[in-house]
Design a protein around this motif. Structure first.
Motif, short mmCIF file in Angstrom:
data_model
loop_
_atom_site.label_atom_id
_atom_site.label_comp_id
_atom_site.label_asym_id
_atom_site.label_seq_id
_atom_site.Cartn_x
_atom_site.Cartn_y
_atom_site.Cartn_z
N ASP A 224 0.96 -1.19 0.01
CA ASP A 224 0.02 -0.20 -0.18
C ASP A 224 0.97 1.31 -0.10
N PRO A 225 0.58 2.10 -1.08
CA PRO A 225 1.68 3.32 -1.03
C PRO A 225 1.28 4.14 0.28
N ALA A 226 0.13 4.09 0.94
CA ALA A 226 0.09 4.88 2.14
C ALA A 226 1.01 4.40 3.26
N ALA A 227 1.62 3.25 3.32
CA ALA A 227 2.34 2.62 4.46
C ALA A 227 3.39 3.48 4.52
N ASP A 228 3.78 3.82 5.73
CA ASP A 228 5.05 4.64 5.97
C ASP A 228 5.75 3.51 6.92
N SER A 229 7.04 3.20 6.43
CA SER A 229 7.69 2.48 6.98
C SER A 229 8.21 2.88 8.40
N ASP A 230 8.47 4.00 8.71
CA ASP A 230 8.78 4.46 10.05
C ASP A 230 7.55 4.47 11.14
N ALA A 231 6.62 4.75 10.50
CA ALA A 231 5.16 4.59 11.62
C ALA A 231 4.59 3.27 11.39
N ASP A 232 4.63 2.57 10.65
CA ASP A 232 3.87 1.34 10.46
C ASP A 232 3.93 0.43 11.66
N TYR A 233 5.24 0.23 12.08
CA TYR A 233 5.40 -0.84 13.16
C TYR A 233 6.25 -0.12 14.34
N ASP A 234 6.11 1.24 14.48
CA ASP A 234 6.77 1.95 15.54
C ASP A 234 5.94 1.89 16.72
N TYR A 235 5.82 0.80 17.28
CA TYR A 235 4.72 0.26 18.50
C TYR A 235 4.44 1.35 19.70
N VAL A 236 5.75 1.44 20.15
CA VAL A 236 5.41 2.24 21.61
C VAL A 236 6.65 3.25 21.63
N SER A 237 6.87 4.17 20.65
CA SER A 237 7.91 5.24 20.59
C SER A 237 8.16 5.77 21.61
N ASP A 238 7.32 5.93 22.78
CA ASP A 238 7.71 6.44 23.88
C ASP A 238 8.75 5.74 24.90
N SER A 239 8.82 4.34 24.52
CA SER A 239 9.69 3.34 25.08
C SER A 239 11.27 3.35 24.69
N VAL A 240 11.24 3.97 23.51
CA VAL A 240 12.88 4.11 22.86
C VAL A 240 13.73 4.65 24.04
N GLU A 241 14.77 3.91 24.33
CA GLU A 241 15.70 4.17 25.42
C GLU A 241 16.94 5.06 24.95
N ARG A 242 16.97 5.19 23.64
CA ARG A 242 18.40 5.81 23.07
C ARG A 242 17.83 6.56 21.90
N PRO A 243 17.06 7.61 22.11
CA PRO A 243 16.42 8.43 20.79
C PRO A 243 17.56 9.14 20.16
N ALA A 244 18.50 9.67 20.76
CA ALA A 244 19.53 10.24 19.65
C ALA A 244 20.33 9.12 18.87
N LEU A 245 20.46 8.02 19.40
CA LEU A 245 20.86 6.76 18.64
C LEU A 245 20.04 6.55 17.54
N LEU A 246 18.54 6.44 17.87
CA LEU A 246 17.64 6.36 16.96
C LEU A 246 17.65 7.24 15.62
N ALA A 247 17.67 8.42 16.22
CA ALA A 247 17.46 9.65 15.09
C ALA A 247 18.86 9.55 14.31
N ASP A 248 20.02 9.43 14.81
CA ASP A 248 21.16 9.33 13.74
C ASP A 248 21.13 8.24 12.93
N LEU A 249 20.63 6.97 13.42
CA LEU A 249 20.86 5.77 12.28
C LEU A 249 19.73 6.29 11.39
N ARG A 250 18.56 6.78 11.71
CA ARG A 250 17.40 7.04 10.94
C ARG A 250 17.93 8.05 9.69
N ALA A 251 18.63 9.04 10.14
CA ALA A 251 19.27 9.79 9.16
C ALA A 251 20.20 9.38 8.11
N ARG A 252 20.62 8.12 8.47
CA ARG A 252 21.87 7.87 7.80
C ARG A 252 21.33 6.36 6.93
#
Length: 1020
Positions: free
Chosen positions: A10-38
């Motif tokens: 489905d073109p509406a599917a967003d890979s970042d949001a589709d299975y980002d179950y509990v984003s508030d539980s991410v323990e290392r948000p800076a690492l997550l952001a850095d890798l997503r940017a790369r």
């Protein structure tokens, strides 16, 4: 909240949001952001994803830092370069089928199976192929089949394990008597080094190493210098300490490096990476050499009274040059007998069989294949009559004493495949125990020269006797690789200590008999500890020097093969089950769990073998249709089972009854029951979901949509009572949108058409059965399920006509119709139990009077046959014997005809029309779907039984608005199979299946496809 029902295309599917179950539980948000940017691929650091990747098929559990789903080599290089700078470990992972714990680590996991799973190309002339690491070995061989070629290493789980994993473990398989390990077929590899450098390793003349090697140069130059050092300084130690076996995958691959240098005057650094378990570099593309597919195969399964007798026969059998020799002992066979899938094979064995040897031969013709089996049988069973040419030499090549008792032979593909499937399901079958004592893998693949196998098994058994336990012996007896799994309880200190002592003492045996600590599954967390004892201090130190050269910061899957940076390794660390393990479901189970440890035993049963992830998208078994449609780990039986256990043992922060957990983990299980059949361990996720849904209802109340679909009969009865007005009302403009807004029924779905005259009313109006009871051979109570009674009345009429044509007296008892299936599918266990009690009370006396019971709707038949045992046993208000009698005497209508061959006198004449048959998933899971095929064929139809999973409608599942897109994505799989069939018409017994197919524009049917019983009625 995840938008988890968006299908993958489905073109509406967003890979970042589709299975980002509990984003508030991410323990290392800076690492997550850095890798997503790369990277272009998905990056997930939420607690659900991390827990999903904390386990593999081993006894270990380690929570990763996060998971990256790379789409390219550039993504992999970017992750490794960043992690190297930050000192963060990285772990490459494929199918997660590793048995020694090498694919779990506190690291950033690179999941190659998700996106980097492509086939690059094949060169038939040079017999080579190129592919990405995430391609399964089965998919790779599918691509090669048209050229008559194959990738030779064939681990048992080849339809789940991937090329990168095969290289990382240096895998081989059952046919290593003929073929080499993965290193022998690795011609070159694109590799990401520990600093993010991308290079290609292939063949290099040893004379050219000086030009490439530089101890002070860049990382690649230092690697070539290290290769030169190993060849110059370690050659004598390699010859002395490495076993003279084809099957050794412990330590770094020095012996292959030296052998290539001496034999070819060249080395291939890619082959040094084989078996390194991702600790030296990360393969992102591989070129592999291929082998021709054998023209013919044949199998002989020799039976024995004792496993040691079978071991004594291995060496003389090898004189016959087989392609494979596999052993299965009594423990294995007893457990296989308890599984629905393999009971029929085990029951073919002579009474008293303790062990078997499955012996396979390759041949250039069927005649030769049969003769090779005949030669073996004549040698090992001298009283047997040789097959093939009576004048041919019987082929006795040994004078060894005969130990075999009997033989089963297999020449056709299906029979051979069934024998092999049972053998290849070894580990899951062994781990089907739901007790705390289990046959865990930790010393399971020692490799011993075949001539020493009897003594080794006897000595191994002595160790087990000394420690008061026992084991199963199975797998590759020919090359001396026995999978031996002692029974231990890792939840007790004594069990953990016993495991380590067994491993220690068996390692001493391996050294004594000139064997290998691991002949197949690698070192990982289970066996790295023993490599120092096995190889000695000098080679251990050399391994660590090699690791430091390739990976200066020790970030690549640290801890495997040669210990961690401090040189430590302890096989008892990070156990999935250990003495500190706790389990709290948070509720009292409502169903009957006829297993050791009950509900907990089933929740803990999945060990991660990935049997649920290996089915091809369009064919093969039933289970995990949502996983096939979306390719998400959490939608597999393994994913759901591991998450459920994790929620109940405290490893996952969510309560199993939290809305988030129920929505993301349990909601998309369609209850197809496929796992009950197709999971070799027998994990019953459909039943687990019902239990959890019931507990949720008890704690949080019943939702509107569960109430609506759990009371299907009342709704259908009401619609029938007011028909045709009710049909007009549901067809009004805006009615579909209103139903979606108020109840949650998808606006795209057509509601059932209600019939004013129900099946019961029609049957009464016609005066009941046309076949008098006195003139009938059998009498049946046809139980009209709600859909057949109020909506699909013509199907019920056809069933009556066909049964009467078969000479059956038919009645429809008052007050019995709804089996409880709609309520059960919504987790309304109390309501289901009430319905089941009433039905058993009404039906048991009729069964005792000689009446059979039949349903037109497959899921209702299975409800009485199977689910009533879960809902009612034990029940103080209903006799167990009554429940079991009702279950044993209930049939689907075609199953009833076939079971008693009632159709043979009905006078069918279908004149050869061809039908594509889609069996109902519940009947398939209970192995009852074949009955309709048999009856239709005897009626004169040509039938193409589709190897299909659930249709995607799954009762009420596909009617729900939030499930509509997933239902359609699953339906796409079935539609593809229907389209590929050459049949004239598609037929399906399930009303849901017919609705799903009937609403599709891409299926060539006029309205809904017919029920098989309607096609039988047409043929009268």
């Amino acid at each position: 909240m995840a938008t988890h029902d968006i299908p993958p295309d489905d073109p509406a599917a967003d890979s970042d949001a589709d299975y980002d179950y509990v984003s508030d539980s991410v323990e290392r948000p800076a690492l997550l952001a850095d890798l997503r940017a790369r990277v272009d691929g998905d990056v997930r650091f939420d607690s659900y994803t991390r827990q999903l990747y904390a386990t593999d098929a081993s006894i270990y559990e380690v929570l990763p830092v996060g998971v990256v789903f790379p789409t390219s080599t550039a993504d992999v290089a970017a992750v490794v370069e960043y992690c190297a700078d930050e000192g963060i470990p990285v772990l490459p992972r494929g199918g997660g089928t590793s048995l020694a714990g090498q694919t779990v680590n506190e690291a950033v996991v690179l999941d190659f199976k998700h996106d980097m799973d492509g086939f690059v190309g094949v060169d038939p002339e040079s017999e080579t192929a190129r592919a990405q690491p995430g391609i399964t070995l089965a998919e790779l061989n599918d691509e090669l089949a048209e050229h008559g070629l194959k990738y030779a290493p064939d681990p048992a789980w080849g339809d789940k394990s991937v090329l990168g994993g095969a290289i990382g473990n240096n895998s081989t398989g059952a046919h290593s008597l003929v073929y080499e390990k993965a290193d022998g077929y690795l011609e070159s590899a694109e590799v990401v080094l520990a600093d993010g450098t991308v290079t290609t390793f292939g063949w290099v003349d040893t004379d050219d190493l000086d030009d490439l090697a530089d101890p002070d140069g860049d990382l690649e130059a230092r690697i070539y210098a290290e290769v030169q050092r190993v060849l110059d300084e370690e050659a004598d130690e390699i010859r002395e300490r490495f076993p003279d076996l084809k099957r050794n995958v412990s330590g770094f691959n020095y012996d292959r490096l030296l052998a290539d240098a001496e034999e070819h005057g060249a080395v291939n650094v890619a082959r040094l990476l084989a078996g390194s378990e991702g600790t030296l570099g990360i393969v992102t593309k591989a070129e592999v050499s291929l082998e021709p597919v054998p023209e013919e195969t044949a199998v002989a399964m020799l039976t024995y009274d004792d496993v040691v007798d079978a071991m004594r026969d291995v060496a003389p059998i090898l004189e016959h040059d087989p392609s494979a020799v596999e052993v299965m002992d009594d423990v294995f066979l007893d457990l296989a007998r308890d599984t629905d899938e393999f009971r029929d094979v085990v029951d073919l064995l002579p009474e008293g069989t303790d062990s078997t040897l499955l012996v396979e031969f390759y041949a250039d013709s069927e005649t030769e294949a049969r003769q090779r089996v005949a030669n073996l049988v004549a040698d090992r069973l001298p009283t047997a009559t040789p097959a093939g040419d009576p004048a041919a030499d019987a082929g006795s090549v040994t004078d060894d004493p005969v130990h075999a008792v009997d033989v089963l032979e297999a020449y056709d593909d299906d029979r051979q495949a069934h024998f092999w499937k049972m053998r290849k399901a070894g580990l899951p079958i062994l781990l089907s125990r739901t007790s705390d004592d289990k046959h865990w893998p930790y010393i399971e693949d020692t490799a011993i020269p075949a001539e020493h196998l009897p003594e080794f098994v006897a000595d191994f058994q002595a160790i087990l006797d000394d420690l008061d336990t026992f084991a199963s012996y199975y797998a590759h007896a020919g090359p001396g690789v026995l999978h031996v799994r002692p029974l231990v309880n890792l939840k007790e200190e004594e069990g953990v200590a016993k495991m380590e002592e067994i491993a220690d003492r068996v390692t001493d045996l391996v050294v004594e008999y000139g064997g290998s600590v691991s002949g197949e599954h690698g070192d990982g967390r289970a066996r790295t500890q023993w490599n120092r004892k096995f190889y000695g201090d000098d080679l251990w130190a050399s391994f660590r020097e090699t690791k430091s050269t390739f990976d200066p910061e020790w970030i690549l899957n640290p801890g495997q093969v040669c210990g961690d940076e401090a040189g430590e390794s302890d096989m008892t660390d990070n156990l999935r089950f250990d003495p500190n393990y706790e389990f709290d479901a948070g509720f009292d189970p409502a169903l009957n769990w006829d297993t050791e440890n009950g509900f907990r035993g089933m929740t803990e049963l999945c060990h991660g073998c990935a049997g649920c992830t290996g089915y091809q998208e369009t064919t093969g078994g039933v289970m995990c249709p949502t996983y096939r449609a979306a390719d998400e780990e959490v939608l597999s039986t393994r994913g759901r089972a591991n998450m459920l256990r994790s929620a109940m043992n405290g490893n996952l922060p969510d309560d199993p009854l939290d809305d988030e957990f129920l929505h993301e983990v349990m909601d998309l299980c369609v209850g197809c029951k496929g796992c009950k059949l197709d999971c070799p361990s027998g994990v019953d996720m459909a039943k687990l979901k019902t239990e959890v849904k019931h507990a949720d209802h008890q704690e949080n109340g019943v939702s509107l949509i569960d109430r609506v679909f759990g009371h299907t009969e009342e709704l259908l009865e009401l619609g029938s009572l007011f028909a045709p007005l009710s049909n007009w009302a549901t067809s009004l403009p805006g009615a579909d949108a209103l139903a979606e807004k108020t109840v949650g029924i998808a606006a795209e779905r057509d509601l059932p058409e209600f019939q004013r005259e129900t099946l019961r009313k029609w049957f009464d109006r016609r005066g009941g059965s046309r076949i008098p009871e006195s003139a009938a051979d059998r009498k049946v109570l046809l139980l009209p399920d709600p859909y057949t009674n109020y909506s699909k009345v013509d199907v019920g009429k056809a069933a009556v006509r066909v049964l009467e044509a078969a000479g059956v007296h038919v009645e429809m008892p008052d007050g019995v119709g709804d089996s409880g299936r709609p309520a059960y599918s919504r987790g309304l266990v109390d309501r289901t139990r009430e319905t089941a009690r009433e039905n058993v009370d009404a039906l048991a006396p009729r069964v005792r009077d000689g009446w059979d019971l039949a349903y037109v709707e497959p899921s209702d038949a299975v409800m009485l046959q199977s689910d009533y045992l879960d809902v009612l046993l034990p029940d103080p208000g209903v006799a167990d014997a009554d429940i079991e009698a009702v279950a044993a005497n209930t049939y689907g209508v075609c199953e009833y005809l076939d079971s008693f061959r009632l159709d043979e006198g009905a006078g069918f004449d279908a004149s050869g029309e061809s039908l594509a048959y889609h069996g109902h998933c519940h009947q398939t899971a209970e192995q009852r779907d074949h009955h309709a095929v048999g009856v239709l064929r005897r009626a004169g139809y040509e039938v193409d039984p589709l190897d299909s999973t659930c249709c995607g409608m799954a009762g009420s599942f596909g009617y729900e608005a939030e499930h509509y897109s997933m239902s359609q994505a699953i339906g796409d799989i079935l539609v593809d199979q229907v389209s590929e069939s050459d049949a004239d018409t598609v037929t399906a017994p399930g009303s849901s299946c017919r609705t799903q197919l009937g609403e599709r524009d891409d299926v060539d049917v006029d309205g809904e496809p017919p029920h098989p019983v309607e096609k039988l009625a047409d043929a009268l």
